[in-house]
Scaffold this motif. Structure first.
Motif, PDB file in Angstrom:
ATOM      1  N   UNK A 100     106.958  -9.241  24.884  1.00 43.97           N
ATOM      2  CA  UNK A 100     106.334  -7.929  25.031  1.00 43.97           C
ATOM      3  C   UNK A 100     105.652  -7.903  26.402  1.00 43.97           C
ATOM      4  N   UNK A 101     106.106  -7.015  27.257  1.00 45.64           N
ATOM      5  CA  UNK A 101     105.638  -6.993  28.645  1.00 45.64           C
ATOM      6  C   UNK A 101     104.890  -5.692  28.942  1.00 45.64           C
ATOM      7  N   UNK A 102     103.618  -5.835  29.313  1.00 43.92           N
ATOM      8  CA  UNK A 102     102.849  -4.658  29.729  1.00 43.92           C
ATOM      9  C   UNK A 102     103.182  -4.362  31.183  1.00 43.92           C
ATOM     10  N   UNK A 103     103.515  -3.114  31.480  1.00 44.70           N
ATOM     11  CA  UNK A 103     103.872  -2.728  32.847  1.00 44.70           C
ATOM     12  C   UNK A 103     102.753  -1.850  33.413  1.00 44.70           C
ATOM     13  N   UNK A 104     102.123  -2.331  34.488  1.00 43.02           N
ATOM     14  CA  UNK A 104     101.022  -1.592  35.120  1.00 43.02           C
ATOM     15  C   UNK A 104     101.426  -1.251  36.552  1.00 43.02           C
ATOM     16  N   UNK A 105     102.100  -0.114  36.740  1.00 43.19           N
ATOM     17  CA  UNK A 105     102.638   0.213  38.069  1.00 43.19           C
ATOM     18  C   UNK A 105     101.547   0.430  39.121  1.00 43.19           C
ATOM     19  N   UNK A 106     100.420   1.043  38.720  1.00 42.69           N
ATOM     20  CA  UNK A 106      99.317   1.223  39.667  1.00 42.69           C
ATOM     21  C   UNK A 106      99.558   2.323  40.678  1.00 42.69           C
ATOM     22  N   UNK A 107      99.174   2.058  41.931  1.00 41.73           N
ATOM     23  CA  UNK A 107      99.108   3.106  42.957  1.00 41.73           C
ATOM     24  C   UNK A 107     100.159   2.936  44.052  1.00 41.73           C
ATOM     25  N   UNK A 108     100.243   3.961  44.884  1.00 33.30           N
ATOM     26  CA  UNK A 108     101.090   3.911  46.078  1.00 33.30           C
ATOM     27  C   UNK A 108     102.535   3.592  45.717  1.00 33.30           C
ATOM     28  N   UNK A 109     103.074   2.557  46.354  1.00 33.42           N
ATOM     29  CA  UNK A 109     104.463   2.174  46.099  1.00 33.42           C
ATOM     30  C   UNK A 109     104.605   1.378  44.797  1.00 33.42           C
ATOM     31  N   UNK A 110     103.468   1.087  44.131  1.00 31.41           N
ATOM     32  CA  UNK A 110     103.502   0.311  42.885  1.00 31.41           C
ATOM     33  C   UNK A 110     104.558   0.791  41.895  1.00 31.41           C
ATOM     34  N   UNK A 111     104.532   2.090  41.522  1.00 30.57           N
ATOM     35  CA  UNK A 111     105.508   2.561  40.526  1.00 30.57           C
ATOM     36  C   UNK A 111     106.968   2.368  40.942  1.00 30.57           C
ATOM     37  N   UNK A 112     107.304   2.695  42.178  1.00 30.49           N
ATOM     38  CA  UNK A 112     108.722   2.622  42.563  1.00 30.49           C
ATOM     39  C   UNK A 112     109.257   1.189  42.645  1.00 30.49           C
ATOM     40  N   UNK A 113     108.407   0.251  43.056  1.00 32.24           N
ATOM     41  CA  UNK A 113     108.908  -1.129  43.102  1.00 32.24           C
ATOM     42  C   UNK A 113     108.949  -1.740  41.697  1.00 32.24           C
ATOM     43  N   UNK A 168     109.038  -3.207  26.851  1.00 27.06           N
ATOM     44  CA  UNK A 168     108.136  -2.797  27.939  1.00 27.06           C
ATOM     45  C   UNK A 168     107.211  -1.680  27.489  1.00 27.06           C
ATOM     46  N   UNK A 169     105.946  -1.755  27.883  1.00 27.85           N
ATOM     47  CA  UNK A 169     105.045  -0.627  27.631  1.00 27.85           C
ATOM     48  C   UNK A 169     104.180  -0.395  28.871  1.00 27.85           C
ATOM     49  N   UNK A 170     104.135   0.836  29.331  1.00 29.86           N
ATOM     50  CA  UNK A 170     103.379   1.186  30.540  1.00 29.86           C
ATOM     51  C   UNK A 170     101.904   1.459  30.244  1.00 29.86           C
ATOM     52  N   UNK A 171     101.051   1.200  31.237  1.00 32.00           N
ATOM     53  CA  UNK A 171      99.638   1.569  31.114  1.00 32.00           C
ATOM     54  C   UNK A 171      99.058   1.877  32.490  1.00 32.00           C
ATOM     55  N   UNK A 172      97.940   2.588  32.467  1.00 33.20           N
ATOM     56  CA  UNK A 172      97.295   3.039  33.705  1.00 33.20           C
ATOM     57  C   UNK A 172      96.361   1.974  34.282  1.00 33.20           C
ATOM     58  N   UNK A 212      93.499  -2.728  29.064  1.00 35.73           N
ATOM     59  CA  UNK A 212      93.137  -4.123  28.840  1.00 35.73           C
ATOM     60  C   UNK A 212      93.623  -4.587  27.460  1.00 35.73           C
ATOM     61  N   UNK A 213      93.470  -3.734  26.450  1.00 31.61           N
ATOM     62  CA  UNK A 213      93.916  -4.090  25.096  1.00 31.61           C
ATOM     63  C   UNK A 213      95.418  -4.360  25.065  1.00 31.61           C
ATOM     64  N   UNK A 214      96.163  -3.457  25.709  1.00 29.22           N
ATOM     65  CA  UNK A 214      97.618  -3.627  25.752  1.00 29.22           C
ATOM     66  C   UNK A 214      97.985  -4.957  26.417  1.00 29.22           C
ATOM     67  N   UNK A 215      97.304  -5.253  27.530  1.00 30.93           N
ATOM     68  CA  UNK A 215      97.611  -6.494  28.264  1.00 30.93           C
ATOM     69  C   UNK A 215      97.315  -7.710  27.387  1.00 30.93           C
ATOM     70  N   UNK A 216      96.204  -7.651  26.656  1.00 26.41           N
ATOM     71  CA  UNK A 216      95.834  -8.788  25.806  1.00 26.41           C
ATOM     72  C   UNK A 216      96.850  -9.008  24.692  1.00 26.41           C
ATOM     73  N   UNK A 271     102.977 -10.861  28.614  1.00 27.12           N
ATOM     74  CA  UNK A 271     102.841 -10.935  30.074  1.00 27.12           C
ATOM     75  C   UNK A 271     102.561  -9.551  30.617  1.00 27.12           C
ATOM     76  N   UNK A 272     101.997  -9.529  31.820  1.00 24.23           N
ATOM     77  CA  UNK A 272     101.720  -8.274  32.503  1.00 24.23           C
ATOM     78  C   UNK A 272     102.526  -8.248  33.803  1.00 24.23           C
ATOM     79  N   UNK A 273     103.262  -7.158  33.982  1.00 24.94           N
ATOM     80  CA  UNK A 273     103.954  -6.932  35.252  1.00 24.94           C
ATOM     81  C   UNK A 273     103.142  -5.889  36.008  1.00 24.94           C
TER      82      UNK A 273
END
Ligand SMILES: [Mg+2]
Ligand SMILES: [Mg+2]
Lengths: 354, 354
Positions: free
Chosen positions: B4-17, B38-42, B60-64, B68-70
């Motif tokens: 189970x992988x938490x996906x935290x794209x974040x800012x700027x080019x974060x989402x596209x990469x 995969x599950x996305x979070x802000x 934070x809960x999702x990551x815990x 793993x966190x991407x």
């Protein structure tokens, strides 16, 4: 000008390179009509051998009475390889710095065009680099309280800086920047460390007294990158003890020859001048040691006493000798000159009245 | 394997990469018969904009709960340039590391033959360099007590390390060395610092459990030189927080492209994988961001769970793409591919059953 100079040749190649610097300083005195008085004293392994003390009392006394100390190099394998040795040559240097109150270490780094080939950096990165690093030498984490808990499970080092310690460094560095390209970079880690924030605050306030100097800031991790990516951006770098240790050693290799790098250690009353290289025991007496770092240290000595024209004469002579390949084997592989011949050549260039 | 992988794209080019990395991980799952959920979070500026919090509780809960966190990238100029901003995107990353107990930062540095031209180092120095730096991330002077005296005349930072903090790092680094070239270099300043002596003692003792790994020691100032003079000498470097900050940033520039450098931050229960580059806001949405650092972070994720063959497949695909010049504009100036096209190409290579 009258100057009393204590000469501490030390160990290994120390004596033979220092001899060339004395020769050069004598040529400067002759040409520019100064009176330099030289007196030798023991330090390091040489002093341990004779007196069982890496810094004999008489040596420290002589240094204190002198205007400046010309230092060779220190260290001998017979002590390095003996873990039971209670006195070590290197202690002589540390005690000397402490005894003379030398709180600032100053290290110029310059890329000579002729040596760019030897630099680990590509030519377009290193060409034209010319900086000087002002490192605080007697404070910070290297000299703070340190202890291990009784159970041995935890260890601590304390880093402290006072406004006074920072101020005296800042004034030295700003004054240097005024005479150079008028740019001062404070390297710190002010986003994390309290001591760094005090450095930044104090240096910023003192900067108002030097309005011509542009002051900027760089975090130490970024500085370690910039030193490789773009070393020509730096003019004067000012930093605390440990950051200065790391950065000045990093900077020392980018120019391509450690045999050319000089340094000064400066206090309120005294100043000492020495090459950054070690005693290189394997080379002792073979005439292969490069005397230029020691000779450029002598040029820093001249500069320290305001003898700018004299220092320039020495530096120009060195530049010409490199251009003409009148160099020891570390730089001139095929057709090299001995330590003494390089010294003679520089002496000749300086004596020549143009 | 189920992950189970938490996906935290974040800012700027974060989402596209990050999108390209997810694509690549899906291709790996398909080919090797794994199940990755995969599950996305802000996080970061994106989270501040919506919830006024750079690390929302739900993230934070999702990551815990995840294996793993991407992580993409964090930071936005509208907060950088506002000194009054009380919440900053970067706090999201620090809180995340703390919340997940990530105590080790792992940074591989590899010189790709094709990119040696872009390195600031000469080819003969950098060719073949392939190291990984294990940096302690939650202890030392960055996290110690810090204070300024009431009169503002003196500031202090305290550096403390425990045997426990050192041990868990040492085991990680020795295990990595066992799988690589079996050489571990501890970087410290044991000739001066008490904490460094505890590092040296503890790491030496733990080294007995890894008899195949050759352990050596380097003072941090010397390490900063050796990184430039001879980076190929290093395999696994282990060091404390601040030395690791300086050295890993120094190491990050010698390879010639920061757009390729991945990292992992590892704790007892959790692990996070992210490129070392920032959010590069000016490039957002233009399709010019290099997705390789994020994709190599995904490879580190696979490795972390023992999926060695899978990680190799990703790394080999990346190497081939560089060889074939299927690269974004930072590497391929004349005939570049978009972020998405590079991702597609790597996805294709991995999906191809050979
Ligand atoms: Mg050093
Ligand atoms: Mg850093």
């Amino acid at each position: 000008m009258k100057l009393k100079i204590a000469v501490l040749p030390g160990d290994g190649i120390g004596p033979e390179i220092t001899q060339q610097s004395v020769k050069v300083l004598k040529a400067v005195a002759d040409r520019f009509d100064h009176h330099f008085q030289f007196e030798d004293a023991l330090v390091g392994a040489a002093a341990i051998d004779l007196l069982d003390n890496p810094l004999p009392e008489a040596t420290l006394e002589l240094c204190k009475k002198s205007d400046a100390v010309l230092f060779g190099a220190i260290g001998h394998p017979k002590y390095d390889n003996n873990p039971d040795a209670k006195v070590r040559p290197e202690q002589g240097l540390l005690q000397l710095r402490k005894g003379l109150g030398l709180f600032a270490n100053i290290r110029p780094v310059k890329a000579y065009d002729k040596l760019i080939e030897q630099s680990p950096l590509k030519a377009d990165r290193i060409a034209g680099a010319d900086m000087v690093i002002y490192r605080e030498l007697t404070g910070g984490i290297y000299f703070g309280d340190k202890f291990t808990t009784e159970d041995g499970q935890s260890a601590t080092d304390v880093c402290t800086y006072s406004v006074e310690e920072i101020s005296r460094m800042a004034h030295l560095a700003f004054k240097a920047a005024e005479k150079r390209s008028k740019k001062l970079t404070l390297v710190d880690k002010a986003n994390v460390l309290e001591t760094s924030r005090l450095w930044r605050k104090t240096v910023t306030a003192i900067g108002k007294e030097y309005p011509e100097v542009e002051l900027d800031f760089l975090f130490v991790d970024n500085a370690a990158m910039q030193m490789i990516l773009n070393p020509t951006q730096f003019d004067v770098i000012l930093t605390e003890n440990m950051f200065g240790d790391i950065l000045s050693d990093e900077a020392s290799v980018i120019g391509g020859s450690i045999g050319l790098l000089a340094s000064a250690s400066v206090g309120k009353e005294n100043a000492m001048f020495e090459p950054i290289h070690g005693s290189y025991p394997q080379a002792t007496g073979k005439g292969i040691a490069n005397p230029v770092a020691s000779i450029l240290s002598a040029a820093m000595l001249l500069e320290h006493f305001g003898l700018v024209e004299e220092a320039e004469a020495v530096k120009k002579a060195v530049e010409l000798s490199i251009k003409l390949n009148v160099c020891t084997i570390d730089i001139n592989k095929d057709n090299h000159y001995t330590t003494e011949k390089v010294g003679d050549f520089l002496e000749g260039l300086i004596s020549e009245v143009d």
